[in-house]
Each structure stands twice: as structure tokens, then as C-alpha cells.
Design a protein around this motif. Structure first.
Motif, PDB file in Angstrom:
ATOM      1  N   VAL A  27       0.851  -1.168   0.123  1.00  0.00           N
ATOM      2  CA  VAL A  27       0.196   0.085   0.121  1.00  0.00           C
ATOM      3  C   VAL A  27       0.809   1.311   0.009  1.00  0.00           C
ATOM      4  CG1 VAL A  27      -1.634   1.347   1.233  1.00  0.00           C
ATOM      5  CG2 VAL A  27      -1.996  -1.150   1.096  1.00  0.00           C
ATOM      6  N   GLY A  28       2.028   1.182   0.897  1.00  0.00           N
ATOM      7  CA  GLY A  28       2.737   2.320   0.861  1.00  0.00           C
ATOM      8  C   GLY A  28       3.712   2.925  -0.295  1.00  0.00           C
ATOM      9  N   LEU A  29       4.138   1.818  -0.939  1.00  0.00           N
ATOM     10  CA  LEU A  29       5.000   2.015  -2.263  1.00  0.00           C
ATOM     11  C   LEU A  29       4.435   2.752  -3.262  1.00  0.00           C
ATOM     12  CD1 LEU A  29       6.942  -1.296  -2.704  1.00  0.00           C
ATOM     13  CD2 LEU A  29       7.937   0.823  -1.846  1.00  0.00           C
ATOM     14  N   PRO A  30       3.150   2.765  -3.481  1.00  0.00           N
ATOM     15  CA  PRO A  30       2.441   3.645  -4.728  1.00  0.00           C
ATOM     16  C   PRO A  30       2.482   4.913  -4.058  1.00  0.00           C
ATOM     17  CG  PRO A  30       1.289   1.461  -4.503  1.00  0.00           C
ATOM     18  CD  PRO A  30       2.300   1.458  -3.264  1.00  0.00           C
ATOM     19  N   LEU A  31       2.181   5.142  -2.846  1.00  0.00           N
ATOM     20  CA  LEU A  31       1.931   6.373  -2.325  1.00  0.00           C
ATOM     21  C   LEU A  31       3.429   7.194  -2.281  1.00  0.00           C
ATOM     22  CD1 LEU A  31      -0.198   5.917   0.902  1.00  0.00           C
ATOM     23  CD2 LEU A  31      -0.854   6.739  -1.517  1.00  0.00           C
ATOM     24  N   LEU A  32       4.526   6.083  -2.002  1.00  0.00           N
ATOM     25  CA  LEU A  32       5.906   7.018  -2.105  1.00  0.00           C
ATOM     26  C   LEU A  32       6.274   7.523  -3.260  1.00  0.00           C
ATOM     27  CD1 LEU A  32       8.255   7.651  -0.561  1.00  0.00           C
ATOM     28  CD2 LEU A  32       9.016   5.154  -0.715  1.00  0.00           C
ATOM     29  N   PHE A  33       5.894   6.198  -4.380  1.00  0.00           N
ATOM     30  CA  PHE A  33       6.313   6.750  -5.656  1.00  0.00           C
ATOM     31  C   PHE A  33       5.431   7.950  -6.050  1.00  0.00           C
ATOM     32  CE2 PHE A  33       7.566   2.148  -6.562  1.00  0.00           C
ATOM     33  CZ  PHE A  33       8.883   2.628  -6.732  1.00  0.00           C
ATOM     34  N   ILE A  34       4.183   8.257  -5.869  1.00  0.00           N
ATOM     35  CA  ILE A  34       3.595   9.241  -6.398  1.00  0.00           C
ATOM     36  C   ILE A  34       4.033  10.404  -5.595  1.00  0.00           C
ATOM     37  CG2 ILE A  34       1.139  10.414  -6.176  1.00  0.00           C
ATOM     38  CD1 ILE A  34      -0.080   7.470  -6.467  1.00  0.00           C
ATOM     39  N   ALA A  35       4.352  10.373  -4.477  1.00  0.00           N
ATOM     40  CA  ALA A  35       4.853  11.848  -3.700  1.00  0.00           C
ATOM     41  C   ALA A  35       6.202  12.117  -4.294  1.00  0.00           C
ATOM     42  CB  ALA A  35       5.007  11.188  -2.140  1.00  0.00           C
ATOM     43  N   LEU A  36       6.980  11.198  -4.638  1.00  0.00           N
ATOM     44  CA  LEU A  36       8.395  11.444  -5.053  1.00  0.00           C
ATOM     45  C   LEU A  36       8.113  11.967  -6.520  1.00  0.00           C
ATOM     46  CD1 LEU A  36      10.403   8.135  -4.011  1.00  0.00           C
ATOM     47  CD2 LEU A  36      10.613  10.892  -3.205  1.00  0.00           C
ATOM     48  N   GLY A  37       7.051  11.422  -7.274  1.00  0.00           N
ATOM     49  CA  GLY A  37       6.948  11.814  -8.509  1.00  0.00           C
ATOM     50  C   GLY A  37       6.406  13.511  -8.755  1.00  0.00           C
ATOM     51  N   ARG A  38       5.661  13.810  -7.575  1.00  0.00           N
ATOM     52  CA  ARG A  38       5.115  14.934  -7.476  1.00  0.00           C
ATOM     53  C   ARG A  38       5.616  16.072  -6.844  1.00  0.00           C
ATOM     54  NH1 ARG A  38      -0.923  15.246  -5.039  1.00  0.00           N
ATOM     55  NH2 ARG A  38      -1.287  14.052  -6.992  1.00  0.00           N
ATOM     56  N   TRP A  39       6.506  15.797  -5.991  1.00  0.00           N
ATOM     57  CA  TRP A  39       7.283  16.771  -5.316  1.00  0.00           C
ATOM     58  C   TRP A  39       8.872  16.887  -5.528  1.00  0.00           C
ATOM     59  CZ3 TRP A  39       3.927  14.538  -0.787  1.00  0.00           C
ATOM     60  CH2 TRP A  39       2.719  15.124  -0.821  1.00  0.00           C
ATOM     61  N   VAL A  86      15.766   3.347  -8.063  1.00  0.00           N
ATOM     62  CA  VAL A  86      16.849   2.318  -7.532  1.00  0.00           C
ATOM     63  C   VAL A  86      16.624   2.361  -5.917  1.00  0.00           C
ATOM     64  CG1 VAL A  86      19.068   1.958  -7.294  1.00  0.00           C
ATOM     65  CG2 VAL A  86      18.183   2.382  -9.572  1.00  0.00           C
ATOM     66  N   MET A  87      16.601   3.860  -5.381  1.00  0.00           N
ATOM     67  CA  MET A  87      16.530   3.855  -4.006  1.00  0.00           C
ATOM     68  C   MET A  87      15.412   3.469  -3.500  1.00  0.00           C
ATOM     69  SD  MET A  87      15.764   7.382  -2.052  1.00  0.00           S
ATOM     70  CE  MET A  87      13.942   7.174  -2.471  1.00  0.00           C
ATOM     71  N   VAL A  88      14.144   3.527  -3.984  1.00  0.00           N
ATOM     72  CA  VAL A  88      13.066   2.853  -3.496  1.00  0.00           C
ATOM     73  C   VAL A  88      13.091   1.231  -3.574  1.00  0.00           C
ATOM     74  CG1 VAL A  88      10.412   2.421  -3.710  1.00  0.00           C
ATOM     75  CG2 VAL A  88      11.264   4.681  -3.756  1.00  0.00           C
ATOM     76  N   GLY A  89      13.677   0.780  -4.622  1.00  0.00           N
ATOM     77  CA  GLY A  89      13.758  -0.648  -4.756  1.00  0.00           C
ATOM     78  C   GLY A  89      14.702  -1.175  -3.567  1.00  0.00           C
ATOM     79  N   LEU A  90      15.745  -0.327  -3.308  1.00  0.00           N
ATOM     80  CA  LEU A  90      16.751  -0.888  -2.389  1.00  0.00           C
ATOM     81  C   LEU A  90      16.112  -0.889  -0.978  1.00  0.00           C
ATOM     82  CD1 LEU A  90      20.043   0.588  -3.555  1.00  0.00           C
ATOM     83  CD2 LEU A  90      19.547  -1.603  -3.456  1.00  0.00           C
ATOM     84  N   VAL A  91      15.331   0.149  -0.648  1.00  0.00           N
ATOM     85  CA  VAL A  91      14.669   0.440   0.569  1.00  0.00           C
ATOM     86  C   VAL A  91      13.500  -0.948   0.597  1.00  0.00           C
ATOM     87  CG1 VAL A  91      13.095   1.672   2.082  1.00  0.00           C
ATOM     88  CG2 VAL A  91      14.950   2.642   1.016  1.00  0.00           C
ATOM     89  N   ALA A  92      12.805  -1.221  -0.242  1.00  0.00           N
ATOM     90  CA  ALA A  92      11.996  -2.310  -0.013  1.00  0.00           C
ATOM     91  C   ALA A  92      12.651  -3.490   0.039  1.00  0.00           C
ATOM     92  CB  ALA A  92      11.157  -2.363  -1.284  1.00  0.00           C
ATOM     93  N   ALA A  93      13.874  -3.808  -0.732  1.00  0.00           N
ATOM     94  CA  ALA A  93      14.598  -5.115  -0.439  1.00  0.00           C
ATOM     95  C   ALA A  93      15.051  -5.173   0.957  1.00  0.00           C
ATOM     96  CB  ALA A  93      15.793  -4.977  -1.382  1.00  0.00           C
ATOM     97  N   TYR A  94      15.516  -3.996   1.658  1.00  0.00           N
ATOM     98  CA  TYR A  94      16.084  -4.299   3.003  1.00  0.00           C
ATOM     99  C   TYR A  94      15.076  -4.560   3.873  1.00  0.00           C
ATOM    100  CZ  TYR A  94      18.110  -2.960   7.398  1.00  0.00           C
ATOM    101  OH  TYR A  94      18.560  -2.609   8.459  1.00  0.00           O
TER     102      TYR A  94
END
Length: 402
Positions: free
Chosen positions: A183-195, A209-217
Motif C-alpha cells: 500500500v505504501g510503495l505507490p504512495l511513496l512513488f506518487i509523492a516522489l513523482g509529484r514533489w 533504484v533507491m525505493v527498490g533498495l529500501v523495499a529489498a532491505y
């Protein structure tokens, strides 16, 4: 020798030597794995370096982030019926191999299930990275891609449940974290894409890449390894392609392939350094050969029969798809490490799995016309015989459902 010079030589060796040896149809990841094994035998525990471990983590995460980005829901829906049959057959195979692992190898049900996944799951990221160099027709590439992706989705789900099933409380907590991440990843991507992205042109790749590494961790901390989170992050980014076009654009996907190309050799090298000495025995070698002789022909034959008899495909096309799906390299390496470190399987079985995945990864480079290469290419390369005969035209494309 100075540490910085050691790192420079390692980078040079992993990026140049495997490519040079591909002229002998030796896949580059196998060479990197063998280099890691040789380093372990020569230097022992001194090869366990945190910098190499970090580069390895980036490599495996970027590879599965790329695999997630390659998921095309529309394409999967187009072949839904055939892919559904494929999943049923794959599920039956996993149950059968898991049962045999419990009965004949004396494994617990969790270890047996992971063993079945290690033996039967194609490595999607690896296969997609090498697909364009296998000389397949367009519809064959479609089915290899679709089957690899749908099989990996199933394997990741099974892997998540199996690794957490020993503790119902932990399973519930991990499931809640996974739901929160989805649920949170789409919101994070949208926030980064907007702001962020509008004020930093060209930053979409870095943010991805940054979000992918965070999700992997996050998934690693949950005990289900890096690849699950990275794959989910890539899949979510792909689902947002309409809303945030630049995030999962073709340019970004191609850039991610190049990014993974640089870091993935460190993963295989690091995996080679992690092979224990008790896995390098004659017993492990014989068991690995036995597993290969029993499982690999059966996997190829079942794939061939499925497409030949159930779907009426030509013999050659059915064989090409089945052989291209043979490599299990990444999945087997990951699960072999988990089985050895967390479930205390014997070094003999650990070594047998390493040999098994090495041999099945060699199969496409031996049977298909073009060698494996982790590096991407602009398209299928012409075979030397075709160039000699003056034939440069690609194979005419067919619709996947034809």
C-alpha cells in the motif's frame, strides 16, 4: 597490496574475464561464481569483505527490481488460460518434489518446500537479461518471459509463506508489513513523482533504484531475503506507468539493465565465496549429477509436452521455450544458502544444488544458437552461419496466441 588496488583489480576481473570466456559458451555468471569459489579456496575468510557484500546486495536487488518492471499485466492476461495451466502443472511439480524431499531426504516440510523451489524455479531476472541473445522468435520470447514471470510470482509467494510459517505470530507480523509496503510503495512513488521529480529532471531512475533498495532491505529484515521487496517495488512502479510515465519508462528499464549488468557479477562472486568447503566433496558432486540427470530432463520434457500436446505448438518452438526456461541460477543460489544457513542441510546437498544450477544454466548456451550474456543488447545477434549465408532478416513475428 593496497585495498583500493585490490578493489580495482576485482572490478576489472569481474567485468572483463567473464566476458572474455564467453567465446567458449561459458555464461558470465558461472565464471563469476567460479572466481568467487577460487578466491575462497585461496584466501579463506579474508574474502568476506563488507564492500563486496554491499555491491552483491545492490546486484541482486537491481536484478529483481528489473524483473518486477518487466511484468506486463496486459500480456499476462492475454495468455491467461495457458499460463493458468502452466501454474497448475508447476504447483503439482512443487508438491511432488517437496514430498520426495520429505520422504527420501528426511527434510522437514519447510526445507523440502524450499528445495522444490530451488530445483524447479527459473530465475526470471537472469533469463530476461539473456533472452535477446538466444535467437528466439517473438512468440517464443513472449512465452519464455510470461512463464518465467508467472512462475517467479508464485515462487516468491510460496517462499514468503514457507519461511515465516514456523512462527504464526511472525507470519502475521510479516504479512502486515508486506501489506503495508504494497500500500505504501505507490504512495511513496506518487509523492516522489509529484514533489521531487519535477524539480530534479532525470532523477526518476535514481528514485526508482533507491525505493527498490529500501523495499529489498525491508523484506530482508522480515527474513524473506532482498529479492522479494525489490521485485514488488519494480512491479508497483510498472503498475504506475500510466500515472508516472517516466518512472517505468523504456529508457529507465534499459538503464536499470545496464545498472544491474555492472553490479550482478559481484553477487555471483560473493555467492561463490560463500560456498563452504564441506560442499566440495565427491559425494556432493555425484548427488549434483544425479539431481541434474533426474530433474533437468524432466523439466525440459514436461515443458515440451505441455506446449506440444496441450497447445499444439511446433516441436522446435516448444523445445526452445522449455530449454530457455531451464536456468535456475539465482533462485537456486539464494535458496541453497538459506537451506544451508537456516535449516542446517548437509554440505553435500548444498554442493549438489550448486552443481545442479551450474549445469542447468549451461544448457541454453549449449543447445540454442547464441551464448548467454548478462549484458543487454539491442536485439538478437545474427548467427555466424546466417551472416555467411547473407541472411540478416529477423524471424517474422507471430502473435502469441497464434
Amino acid at each position: 597490496m593496497r585495498q583500493d588496488l585490490v578493489y580495482l583489480l576485482l572490478i576489472f576481473g569481474l567485468l572483463v574475464v567473464p566476458r572474455a570466456l564467453q567465446r567458449f559458451n561459458l555464461p558470465a555468471p558461472i565464471t563469476s561464481l567460479l572466481l568467487g569459489l577460487a578466491a575462497m579456496l585461496a584466501f579463506g575468510d579474508r574474502v568476506q569483505d563488507p564492500v563486496v557484500a554491499l555491491l552483491s546486495t545492490i546486484g541482486i536487488s537491481s536484478l529483481f527490481l528489473f524483473a518486477g518492471l518487466e511484468v506486463d499485466p496486459a500480456a499476462l492476461r492475454r495468455g491467461a488460460t495457458k499460463l493458468g495451466v502452466h501454474l497448475v502443472i508447476r504447483a503439482a511439480g512443487l508438491v511432488l518434489v517437496g514430498w520426495l524431499g520429505m520422504r527420501w531426504a528426511g527434510l522437514g516440510w519447510q526445507a523440502a518446500a524450499l528445495l522444490a523451489l530451488a530445483l524447479l524455479t527459473p530465475s526470471t531476472g537472469f533469463i530476461l537479461d539473456t533472452l535477446e541473445r538466444l535467437g528466439l522468435a517473438e512468440d517464443e520470447r513472449f512465452w519464455v518471459t510470461s512463464k518465467a514471470i508467472i512462475g517467479e510470482l508464485m515462487a516468491l509467494a510460496v517462499m514468503f509463506v514457507v519461511l515465516q510459517a514456523g512462527d504464526p505470530v511472525q507470519l502475521g507480523i510479516s504479512t502486515a508489513w508486506m501489506v503495508g509496503m504494497v500500500v505504501g510503495l505507490p504512495l511513496l512513488f506518487i509523492a516522489l513523482g509529484r514533489w521531487v521529480a519535477p524539480h530534479a529532471p532525470g532523477s526518476e531512475f535514481s528514485l526508482l533504484v533507491m525505493v527498490g533498495l529500501v523495499a529489498a532491505y525491508i523484506t530482508y529484515r522480515l527474513g524473506v531475503y532482498y529479492l522479494v521487496g525489490a521485485f514488488i517495488a519494480g512491479f508497483v512502479a510498472r503498475m504506475l506507468r500510466i500515472r508516472i510515465p517516466r518512472l517505468a519508462s523504456d529508457t529507465n528499464i534499459h538503464a536499470l539493465r545496464l545498472f544491474a549488468t555492472f553490479f550482478v557479477p559481484f553477487y555471483f562472486f560473493h555467492a561463490g565465496t560463500g560456498i563452504s568447503r564441506d560442499a566440495l566433496t565427491w559425494e556432493a558432486g555425484l548427488l549434483g549429477l544425479a539431481l541434474t540427470a533426474a530433474v533437468l530432463p524432466l523439466r525440459v520434457a514436461m515443458g515440451w509436452l505441455q506446449r506440444r500436446w496441450l497447445f499444439g505448438e511446433a516441436r522446435g518452438a516448444s523445445l526452445n521455450v522449455s530449454v530457455a526456461l531451464a536456468p535456475t541460477l539465482v533462485f537456486t543460489l539464494v535458496l541453497a544458502e538459506i537451506l544451508y544457513n537456516r535449516f542446517q542441510v548437509s554440505g553435500t546437498l548444498f554442493g549438489a544444488l550448486i552443481l545442479y544450477t551450474t549445469l542447468n544454466t549451461l544448457l541454453p548456451s549449449l543447445l540454442l544458437r547464441t551464448p548467454f550474456d548478462v549484458a543487454p543488447a539491442g536485439g538478437p545477434a545474427a548467427h555466424p552461419e546466417d551472416r555467411m549465408n547473407g541472411s540478416h532478416d529477423p524471424v517474422p513475428a507471430r502473435h502469441p496466441d497464434d
